[in-house]
Design an enzyme around this catalytic site. Structure first.
Site, PDB file in Angstrom:
ATOM      1  N   CYS A  39       0.745  -1.161   0.108  1.00 37.93           N
ATOM      2  CA  CYS A  39      -0.009   0.091   0.226  1.00 37.93           C
ATOM      3  C   CYS A  39       0.889   1.243  -0.088  1.00 37.93           C
ATOM      4  CB  CYS A  39      -0.982  -0.119   1.199  1.00 37.93           C
ATOM      5  SG  CYS A  39       0.007   0.214   3.055  1.00 37.93           S
TER       6      CYS A  39
ATOM      7  N   ALA B  68       3.122   1.656   2.978  1.00 39.53           N
ATOM      8  CA  ALA B  68       4.055   0.963   3.075  1.00 39.53           C
ATOM      9  C   ALA B  68       5.330   1.585   2.204  1.00 39.53           C
ATOM     10  CB  ALA B  68       3.710  -0.355   2.272  1.00 39.53           C
TER      11      ALA B  68
ATOM     12  N   ARG C  24      11.603  -5.363   6.397  1.00 35.04           N
ATOM     13  CA  ARG C  24      12.199  -5.278   5.256  1.00 35.04           C
ATOM     14  C   ARG C  24      13.782  -5.442   5.206  1.00 35.04           C
ATOM     15  NH1 ARG C  24      12.921  -0.006   2.784  1.00 35.04           N
ATOM     16  NH2 ARG C  24      13.398   0.108   0.635  1.00 35.04           N
TER      17      ARG C  24
ATOM     18  N   HIS D  33       6.187   6.415  -2.373  1.00 36.43           N
ATOM     19  CA  HIS D  33       7.394   7.073  -2.384  1.00 36.43           C
ATOM     20  C   HIS D  33       7.303   8.331  -2.717  1.00 36.43           C
ATOM     21  CE1 HIS D  33       8.364   2.860  -4.409  1.00 36.43           C
ATOM     22  NE2 HIS D  33       8.492   2.983  -3.037  1.00 36.43           N
TER      23      HIS D  33
HETATM   24 FE1  CFM Z   1      13.235   0.689  -5.516  1.00 35.30          FE
HETATM   25 FE2  CFM Z   1      12.591  -1.780  -5.652  1.00 35.30          FE
HETATM   26 FE3  CFM Z   1      11.011  -0.092  -4.112  1.00 35.30          FE
HETATM   27 FE4  CFM Z   1      13.480  -0.685  -3.282  1.00 35.30          FE
HETATM   28 FE5  CFM Z   1      12.573  -2.981  -1.745  1.00 35.30          FE
HETATM   29 FE6  CFM Z   1      11.584  -3.747  -3.925  1.00 35.30          FE
HETATM   30 FE7  CFM Z   1      10.192  -2.093  -2.666  1.00 35.30          FE
HETATM   31 MO1  CFM Z   1      10.521  -4.749  -1.918  1.00 35.30          MO
HETATM   32  S1  CFM Z   1      14.588  -1.113  -5.331  1.00 35.30           S
HETATM   33  S2  CFM Z   1      12.704   1.027  -3.323  1.00 35.30           S
HETATM   34  S3  CFM Z   1      14.554  -1.466  -1.687  1.00 35.30           S
HETATM   35  S4  CFM Z   1      11.152  -0.281  -6.204  1.00 35.30           S
HETATM   36  S5  CFM Z   1      12.582  -4.804  -2.797  1.00 35.30           S
HETATM   37  S6  CFM Z   1      12.335  -3.683  -6.341  1.00 35.30           S
HETATM   38  S7  CFM Z   1       9.470  -3.735  -3.764  1.00 35.30           S
HETATM   39  S8  CFM Z   1      10.871  -2.681  -0.856  1.00 35.30           S
HETATM   40  S9  CFM Z   1       9.156  -0.256  -2.950  1.00 35.30           S
END
Ligand code: CFM
Length: 546
Positions: free
Chosen positions: A66, A69, A100, A199
């Site tokens: 989500c 997250a 994580r 993000h």
């Molecule tokens: Fe970038 Fe990722 Fe992500 Fe990531 Fe991660 Fe991920 Fe993620 Mo899991 S590199 S920041 S450190 S998009 S592994 S492939 S899914 S937490 S949001």
């Protein structure tokens, strides 16, 4: 249910596999999913288009997370001296607490809150009568106990639904304290179609409230920021080790093991190196527009990619000593890596893997598999946008929908006093002519073989079907997929949390990865597994539309 262990099937055509994946869906869902499953053409700039960053059809068991997250867990979670206070029911905190495996070290100041779980622990009465007072008290309590430099507040779903004004509470507390920066994130879980929205919400606030707060010039000749590196399983520590050896100073990592002061000083670096494009590329753009810092794409997953990325950084600074040091470091590090690759290749060559992870690792990790002689036969992202699949050149063509419009785009202008182009137009042009690409990311599709399957937002059902049909030697994804895949007899590696392994970045990380994957793909243990219902099926069912 079929098992995926025996009788490797006769070769399937990718189009047949796609049809098989869609067969069970009602027609409307099948039409929608068809646009998210692409048979790769591997032609640069002419890759067929894939629909991405759209809502998951309700009822489908998605791999996505989500928005909360993405904001609290992904971007702000890896920082070490910012108190992350979650305003919400305790469950949202519990499931965001250290799972994580992003790591920190306490540094010389000892400030490190990563082991703590801060939550307002909202109850029903807070939902009914409002939670602002409780939030205010929690901020005060965290301040009194720890006197942190900064407190970040995260909204969970109920907060948005009842309308608590977390931003005003944060502002008032910041004014009251005077020595602690308090700000809030409207990152309710439902805000976007995935964690990608989180993000963006997180990075906007970091840019608005922290970056640029400290103008002090830090020591170091070759100063960079490393954007989109989150120190999972200690990856960031390995990258730091290599940077130090090369004489490159990392002013701030966004956001693995980062401190408040590092974010605050980020505008004093001279180059932004972007690792995970998806989670942060817009910050690189904003730092360029506001402060004049150019950005390049890097990747420290895979020994060859690491060497290439170091060379790019050295090329940018255009300094003979740095170029020589980088070459020396690569020459020192590579023999061990090559020896390990040669050793495992005897057993891993020709093995197959599938990668379904977030929105950058399904691409970044392909280099490591190539180094072991393994083939990636299918890959995809959970929440990538079209540019992550096809390259940044498609950005102008991406249509904004209501979900994307929901996420704020900051309007940034050159800073009146602090904008300083790090390179002249001419210098940038010369570097580009010499092969250094600025602001460029080619995406996953051009790097994958022709005829491979690229699938966006893969779900539980399709994952199992894909494994049954294609029988890979290894499946890489996350915790939600782990056990269902292992029950099909296929080894499963978590590429989010790394299970209990890592680091996998840099040179030493590559060796760790080779050895672990070698053990996984050459162990038969999962193929001996049979679930009770596989041995003795007792129940069968059909769907309403069948
Ligand atoms: Fe970038 Fe990722 Fe992500 Fe990531 Fe991660 Fe991920 Fe993620 Mo899991 S590199 S920041 S450190 S998009 S592994 S492939 S899914 S937490 S949001």
């Amino acid at each position: 249910m079929a098992t995926a262990t025996k009788n490797k099937l006769v070769q399937w055509e990718p189009a047949d596999i796609k049809a098989e994946l869609l067969k069970k869906y009602p027609p409307k869902v099948a039409r929608k999913r068809a646009k998210q499953i692409m048979i790769n053409e591997a032609l640069q700039n002419e890759t067929p288009s894939l629909t991405a960053n759209v809502r998951t059809t309700p009822g489908i068991i998605t791999m996505r997370g989500c928005t909360y997250a993405g904001c609290k867990g992904v971007i702000m979670g890896p920082t070490r001296d910012i108190v992350n206070l979650v305003h919400g029911p305790i469950g949202c905190s519990f499931y965001a607490w250290l799972t994580r495996r992003n790591q920190t070290d306490a540094g010389t100041d000892g400030e490190n809150y990563i082991n703590y779980c801060f939550s307002t622990d909202m109850q029903e009465q807070d939902i009914i009568f409002g939670g602002e007072k409780k939030l205010q008290a929690a901020i005060q309590e965290a301040y009194d106990l720890f006197h942190p430099k900064s407190i970040a507040i995260f909204a969970t779903c109920p907060v948005g639904l009842i309308g608590d004004d977390i931003h005003t509470v944060a502002k008032n507390m910041k004014e009251k304290f005077g020595d602690c920066n308090v700000y809030a994130f409207s990152c309710e879980g439902y805000k976007g179609v995935s964690q990608s929205a989180g993000h963006h919400i997180a990075n906007n606030q970091v840019f608005r409230h922290i970056v640029g707060e400290n103008d002090e010039v830090k020591p170091g000749r070759f100063k960079i920021n490393l954007l989109g590196e989150y120190n999972i399983g200690g990856d960031g520590f390995e990258i730091d080790r290599i940077f130090k050896k090369c004489g490159i100073t990392c002013i701030s990592t966004f956001s693995g093991n980062a401190t408040y002061d590092q974010f605050a000083s980020a505008h004093t670096a001279d180059l932004n190196a972007v690792m995970c494009h998806r989670s942060i590329n817009y910050v690189a753009d904003m730092l360029e527009v506001k402060y004049g810092i150019p950005w390049i794409k890097v990747n420290f997953i895979g020994a060859e990619s690491t060497a290439k990325s170091l060379r790019k950084i050295a090329q940018y600074f255009d300094d003979k000593n740095l170029i020589a040091t980088v070459e020396k470091v690569i020459a020192e590090e590579m023999p061990d890596v090559e020896a390990a690759a040669t050793e495992v290749k005897q057993r891993t060559d020709g093995k197959t893997a599938m990668l379904f992870v977030g929105a950058s690792r399904a691409h970044h990790y392909q280099g490591l598999f190539n180094e072991m002689g393994m083939k990636v036969i299918s890959a995809g992202y959970e929440f990538a946008h079209q540019d992550d699949y096809e390259g940044r050149q498609v950005l102008p063509n991406i249509k904004l929908d209501a979900d994307s419009r929901n996420i704020e785009e900051l309007v940034v202008e050159a800073d009146e006093t602090r904008y300083k182009p790090r390179k002249s137009e001419e210098e940038l042009k010369t570097l580009e002519e010499d092969g250094l690409d600025f602001k460029r990311y080619d995406g996953l599709a051009p790097d994958m073989d022709k005829g491979t399957l690229i699938i966006d937002d893969l779900n539980q059902y399709e994952a199992e079907k894909l494994v049954e049909i294609m029988k890979p030697d290894l499946f890489c994804a996350g915790i939600k997929e782990k056990y269902s895949i292992q029950k099909l007899g296929i080894p499963m590696k978590q590429l989010h949390s790394y299970d209990s392994g890592g680091p996998y970045a840099g040179f030493k990380g590559a060796v760790n990865f080779y050895e672990e994957i070698d053990r996984l793909v050459n162990s038969k243990v999962w193929s001996y597994m049979k679930a009770p219902w596989q041995k003795d099926p007792q129940l069968s069912a059909t769907y309403g539309w069948e």
